[in-house]
Write an enzyme that holds these catalytic residues in place. Structure first.
Site, PDB file in Angstrom:
ATOM      1  N   ASP A  26       0.843  -1.127   0.124  1.00 37.79           N
ATOM      2  CA  ASP A  26      -0.048  -0.072  -0.106  1.00 37.79           C
ATOM      3  C   ASP A  26       0.886   1.250   0.051  1.00 37.79           C
ATOM      4  OD1 ASP A  26      -2.071   1.677   0.163  1.00 37.79           O
ATOM      5  OD2 ASP A  26      -2.799   1.056   2.306  1.00 37.79           O
ATOM      6  N   HIS A  43       3.033   3.434  -9.159  1.00 38.79           N
ATOM      7  CA  HIS A  43       2.627   1.934  -9.356  1.00 38.79           C
ATOM      8  C   HIS A  43       4.044   1.235  -9.976  1.00 38.79           C
ATOM      9  CE1 HIS A  43      -1.212   2.276  -7.857  1.00 38.79           C
ATOM     10  NE2 HIS A  43      -1.907   3.034  -8.822  1.00 38.79           N
ATOM     11  N   LEU A 137      11.054 -20.675  -4.106  1.00 34.01           N
ATOM     12  CA  LEU A 137       9.999 -19.828  -3.612  1.00 34.01           C
ATOM     13  C   LEU A 137       8.757 -19.773  -4.312  1.00 34.01           C
ATOM     14  CD1 LEU A 137       9.398 -17.148  -1.516  1.00 34.01           C
ATOM     15  CD2 LEU A 137      10.026 -15.763  -3.578  1.00 34.01           C
TER      16      LEU A 137
HETATM   17  C1  FPP Z   1      -1.506   0.504  -3.205  1.00 30.72           C
HETATM   18  O1  FPP Z   1      -1.220   1.602  -3.690  1.00 30.72           O
HETATM   19  C2  FPP Z   1      -1.085  -0.750  -4.261  1.00 30.72           C
HETATM   20  C3  FPP Z   1      -1.931  -1.293  -5.350  1.00 30.72           C
HETATM   21  C4  FPP Z   1      -3.083  -0.683  -5.718  1.00 30.72           C
HETATM   22  C5  FPP Z   1      -1.513  -2.434  -6.030  1.00 30.72           C
HETATM   23  C6  FPP Z   1      -0.156  -2.731  -5.824  1.00 30.72           C
HETATM   24  C7  FPP Z   1       0.617  -2.710  -7.243  1.00 30.72           C
HETATM   25  C8  FPP Z   1       1.693  -2.655  -7.417  1.00 30.72           C
HETATM   26  C9  FPP Z   1       2.668  -2.875  -6.454  1.00 30.72           C
HETATM   27  C10 FPP Z   1       2.187  -2.353  -8.969  1.00 30.72           C
HETATM   28  C11 FPP Z   1       1.519  -3.397  -9.753  1.00 30.72           C
HETATM   29  C12 FPP Z   1       2.182  -4.624  -9.804  1.00 30.72           C
HETATM   30  C13 FPP Z   1       1.614  -5.874 -10.114  1.00 30.72           C
HETATM   31  C14 FPP Z   1       2.338  -6.893 -10.418  1.00 30.72           C
HETATM   32  C15 FPP Z   1       0.201  -5.655 -10.905  1.00 30.72           C
HETATM   33  P1  FPP Z   1      -2.209   2.534  -3.479  1.00 30.72           P
HETATM   34  O2  FPP Z   1      -2.579   3.094  -4.981  1.00 30.72           O
HETATM   35  O3  FPP Z   1      -3.456   2.206  -2.920  1.00 30.72           O
HETATM   36  O4  FPP Z   1      -1.549   3.779  -2.788  1.00 30.72           O
HETATM   37  P2  FPP Z   1      -2.411   4.934  -1.938  1.00 30.72           P
HETATM   38  O5  FPP Z   1      -3.216   4.349  -0.722  1.00 30.72           O
HETATM   39  O6  FPP Z   1      -1.215   5.780  -1.362  1.00 30.72           O
HETATM   40  O7  FPP Z   1      -3.245   5.663  -2.887  1.00 30.72           O
END
Ligand code: FPP
Length: 252
Positions: A26, A43, A137
């Protein structure tokens, strides 16, 4: 994966490495906002953090790493951001699959597959089938995943088995229900890590976390690295796990 290095934060020789670590990645958006960058950049950097973390987990000796990569609830984000996340997933599989395979990583996928874009679905299936024989893994990608939906799917499969006469109602126990979940052969996570300072589970692995240790770290996901992972494992080692009994069992 590169050579195995000792845990830098290991306080004693008895430092227990959790067998199964699950991560709620997150804070990509906030990482980007704090730098005046578009969310997509957060991202993209999140994918780099994911690469680092898979490598570190393998080096440290974690057996199973589950990542929350796209939740069933993430479909409510703006279409442009969803497209961006799908593109990153496609790229991650296309660019990194060969390396993951070479490093001995086995990819598994949990979540709802029925209504996924066919291209994404076949990429996920390709990742699973190519890496099926690996055992260094296990990387469990929770994609289009929501825990309540997973439990509901398990209930549907069980009900179908009852209706077909293959399962007696009296045979339905917690263990039986667990055997209908998306990855029933994997042990429950020992440690759940959520980044970005939020302290919630957000519909992640609700059944499986019954006895997991929860560690919340303030780091935004794009800044997550080996030392953050080791710090969370050190915190896990400071906890006493009792599994409802009286005798503490630390670690895996
Ligand atoms: C949270 O950040 C993360 C996600 C919505 C998804 C996690 C995605 C990645 C690490 C990149 C994509 C990788 C793959 C393999 C699909 P947020 O956008 O919710 O952050 P915020 O809460 O600060 O807005």
């Amino acid at each position: 994966m590169s050579k195995t290095e000792p845990l830098r934060t290991a306080p004693t020789d008895n430092f227990a490495v959790p067998r199964h670590v699950a991560i709620i990645m997150d804070g990509n958006g906030r990482w980007a906002a704090a730098r005046g960058l578009p969310r997509g950049e957060g991202h993209r950097r999140g994918v780099e953090a994911l690469r680092r973390t898979v490598r570190a987990a393998g080096d440290i000796g974690v057996g199973i790493l589950t990542i929350f990569s796209f939740s069933s609830e993430n479909w409510s984000r703006p279409p442009a951001e969803i497209r961006e996340l799908m593109t990153l997933l496609r790229r991650f599989i296309r660019n990194d699959l060969a390396d993951l395979h070479k490093s001995g990583v086995r990819v598994r996928v949990i979540g709802e597959r029925e209504n996924l874009d066919p291209e994404i679905r076949s990429l996920l299936e390709e990742a699973e089938s190519l890496t099926r024989g690996n055992d260094k893994l296990i990387l469990v990608v929770a994609f289009n995943y929501g825990a309540r939906a997973e439990i509901a799917r398990a209930a549907q499969r069980m009900a179908a088995a009852v209706a077909a006469g293959d399962l007696a109602v009296s045979a339905i126990t917690a263990d039986k229900l667990a055997s209908y979940l998306d990855a029933p052969d994997l042990p429950d996570p020992d440690l759940i890590i959520r980044t970005s300072g939020e302290q919630r589970l957000s519909n992640f692995l609700l059944w499986q976390v019954a006895y997991s240790e929860l560690v919340f770290v303030p780091t935004y996901w794009p800044d997550f690295d080996r030392s953050t992972l080791e710090g969370a494992i050190a915190e896990y080692n400071r906890r006493e796990r009792r599994f409802g009994g009286l005798i503490a069992r630390t670690g895996s």
